[in-house]
Motif scaffolding. Structure first.
Motif, short mmCIF file in Angstrom:
data_model
loop_
_atom_site.label_atom_id
_atom_site.label_comp_id
_atom_site.label_asym_id
_atom_site.label_seq_id
_atom_site.Cartn_x
_atom_site.Cartn_y
_atom_site.Cartn_z
N GLU A 9 -5.31 2.33 -3.36
CA GLU A 9 -6.11 2.77 -2.20
C GLU A 9 -7.59 2.71 -2.55
O GLU A 9 -8.25 3.74 -2.72
CB GLU A 9 -5.77 4.23 -1.85
CG GLU A 9 -4.36 4.46 -1.40
CD GLU A 9 -4.01 5.95 -1.45
OE1 GLU A 9 -4.91 6.81 -1.39
OE2 GLU A 9 -2.81 6.24 -1.58
N ASP A 57 -11.66 2.49 -2.41
CA ASP A 57 -12.57 3.04 -1.40
C ASP A 57 -13.38 1.95 -0.72
O ASP A 57 -13.98 2.16 0.32
CB ASP A 57 -13.48 4.14 -1.98
CG ASP A 57 -14.31 3.67 -3.15
OD1 ASP A 57 -14.23 2.47 -3.52
OD2 ASP A 57 -15.06 4.50 -3.72
N ALA A 106 -4.57 -2.17 2.34
CA ALA A 106 -5.92 -1.57 2.40
C ALA A 106 -6.65 -2.06 3.66
O ALA A 106 -7.35 -1.28 4.31
CB ALA A 106 -6.72 -1.94 1.15
N THR A 148 -10.01 -0.05 5.17
CA THR A 148 -10.87 0.10 3.99
C THR A 148 -12.12 -0.75 4.20
O THR A 148 -12.00 -1.92 4.58
CB THR A 148 -10.10 -0.40 2.74
OG1 THR A 148 -8.87 0.32 2.67
CG2 THR A 148 -10.89 -0.21 1.46
#
Ligand code: UGA
Length: 436
Positions: free
Chosen positions: A160, A162, A188, A193
């Motif tokens: 995951e 950022d 993602a 994201t």
């Protein structure tokens, strides 16, 4: 997708297992047969929370294997380069030998339209140079996709992230590279994201500038700690107060013995070396100050121990709590904690050091130090305690219990991670960095 990951160290091993977790079929390749054997048997060659679990489930799924044979990269649609770029011996520049040899050995096995994805941290300009070598030897495309994972949280940061940054070539090759990367990171992408698609140079610079910024933030607060020590101010409260400003933020404002590890120290040095090559040394010359401030914290902590022992550490027992460069890691590369232990030993102290995970690595590098398997053994009869890695078990020490073990009553908190009041209330002399 079928993927290969070349280099199975802190970055590559986590990346390989995480890509299986995301649904891909992965072969991990490394030149070190011992590492490959460990990984194939489901054992992580280093301590990283959550890695053994995803490694074992990935191996059990049949979609992950590790090998020393680079030829097994053949057939994968994308090939990640995750080899190390350490500091050159005797120089501040990055050593690109491993990246160059990974590319050279991979080229014969690349098919037209394959994507080579650079993840290693490299000096700006490297991707453009490598793209030419790849184009001359194959029909593959190169993308640069820097990695921002933190050790200790590497699995989560990989699965995951950022943000995602793709450095891609112009034109159709860039469109194709972006499509392949979007397929690889489809989860993602679906989770919205943030994604920055850019050129090679920007992608490479994003990575080093992010680490340079973090290093600067830490050295900034350590510089404030020095001023706080000279004035009686409290750097912890100062950090809280400036951290409430959303433009500043509280994270990475913990003063202490400074930053270490396999990334921040060598990345800021490689960055200054590269800037000098580009004739722009003055632009990032401040990073030399960042480095100097950081290294000074180690001197300060050692001096605090010496002072606590009346100016002479000879034959005095010093309990060093912490060896890893940060908690949740067994990594001792450029570790301030290990450095403090070694320097005190060099001054003639009877150093007994402990760490929940990093003893084995420390012993290999510094067999002269005495290591204790747990903090009780380290604390028995200690004249002074110095905390240099903020593991929870050190934070949780109860002053009254520690008093029953030690000879002295001085604790040096090299990470500002303890509660001064509770130690003082139990009769201890507490000293932190930039704390009254
Ligand atoms: C760092 C970056 O944080 C990652 O984003 C990056 O991907 C990684 O380098 C890399 O280039 O591969 P890492 O080396 O795992 O990650 O460690 P950090 O969490 O950044 O900590 C670095 C050092 O700074 C540690 O020694 C830590 O104790 C110290 N630190 C951190 C402080 O002294 N004060 C702080 O407030 C925060």
């Amino acid at each position: 997708m079928k993927l290969s990951v070349i280099g199975c160290g802190y970055l590559g091993a986590v990346h390989a297992a995480s890509m299986v977790e995301l649904g891909h079929d992965v072969v991990g390749i490394d030149v070190d047969p011992e590492k490959i054997e460990m990984l194939n048997s489901g054992n992580a060659p280093f301590f990283e929370p959550g890695l053994p679990e995803i490694l074992r489930s990935a191996l059990a799924s049949g979609r992950l294997r590790f090998t020393t044979e680079i030829s097994e990269a053949r057939g994968a649609g994308a090939h990640f380069i995750g080899v190390g770029t350490p500091q050159k011996k005797g120089e501040y520049a990055a050593d690109l030998t491993y990246v160059d040899s990974a590319i050279d050995s991979l080229i014969p096995y690349l098919a037209d339209g394959d994507l080579v994805v650079g993840k290693s941290t490299v000096p700006v300009g490297t991707a453009e140079r490598l793209a030419k070598i790849i184009a001359a030897g194959s029909g593959a495309i190169l993308a640069w996709n820097p990695e921002f994972l933190r050790e200790g949280f590497a699995v989560k940061d990989t699965i995951e992230p950022d943000r995602l940054v793709y450095g891609v070539p112009a034109g159709n090759d860039g469109i194709r590279a972006t499509e392949i990367l979007n397929r690889i990171y489809s989860r993602a992408i679906a989770n919205e994201t943030p994604l920055v698609v850019t050129d090679y140079a920007t992608a490479e610079l994003v990575k080093v500038s992010a680490n340079a910024f973090l290093a600067t933030k830490i050295s900034f607060i350590n510089a404030m700690a020095e001023i706080a020590d000279a004035t009686g101010a409290d750097v912890t409260q100062l950090a809280d107060a400036i951290g409430f400003d959303a433009r500043i933020g509280r994270r990475f404002l913990n003063a202490g013995v400074g930053f270490g590890g396999g990334c921040l120290p060598k990345d800021i040095r490689a960055f200054t070396a590269r800037a000098e090559e580009l004739g722009r040394g003055e632009s990032v010359a401040f990073l030399k100050q960042v480095d100097a401030i950081n290294l000074r914290q180690r001197d300060r902590v050692v001096q605090m121990v010496v002072d606590a022992l009346g100016g002479n550490v000879y034959e005095k027992k010093v309990a060093v709590l912490g060896l890893a460069f940060k908690p949740f890691s067994d990594d001792i590369r450029d570790s301030p904690a290990l450095d403090v232990a070694v320097r005190l030993h060099g001054l003639g102290a009877n150093v007994v050091a402990t760490d929940p995970e990093a003893i084995a690595n420390s012993r290999k590098l510094h067999p002269q130090i005495v290591f204790a398997d747990d903090s009780v053994d380290a604390l028995v009869n200690a004249d002074v305690i110095v905390v240099v890695t903020e593991w929870n078990e050190f934070r949780a020490l109860v002053p009254g219990d520690v008093s029953k073990l030690t000879a002295g009553r001085v604790i040096i908190d090299g990470r500002n991670c303890l509660d001064p009041e509770s130690w003082r209330a139990a009769g201890w002399t507490y000293r932190g960095l930039g704390r009254p």
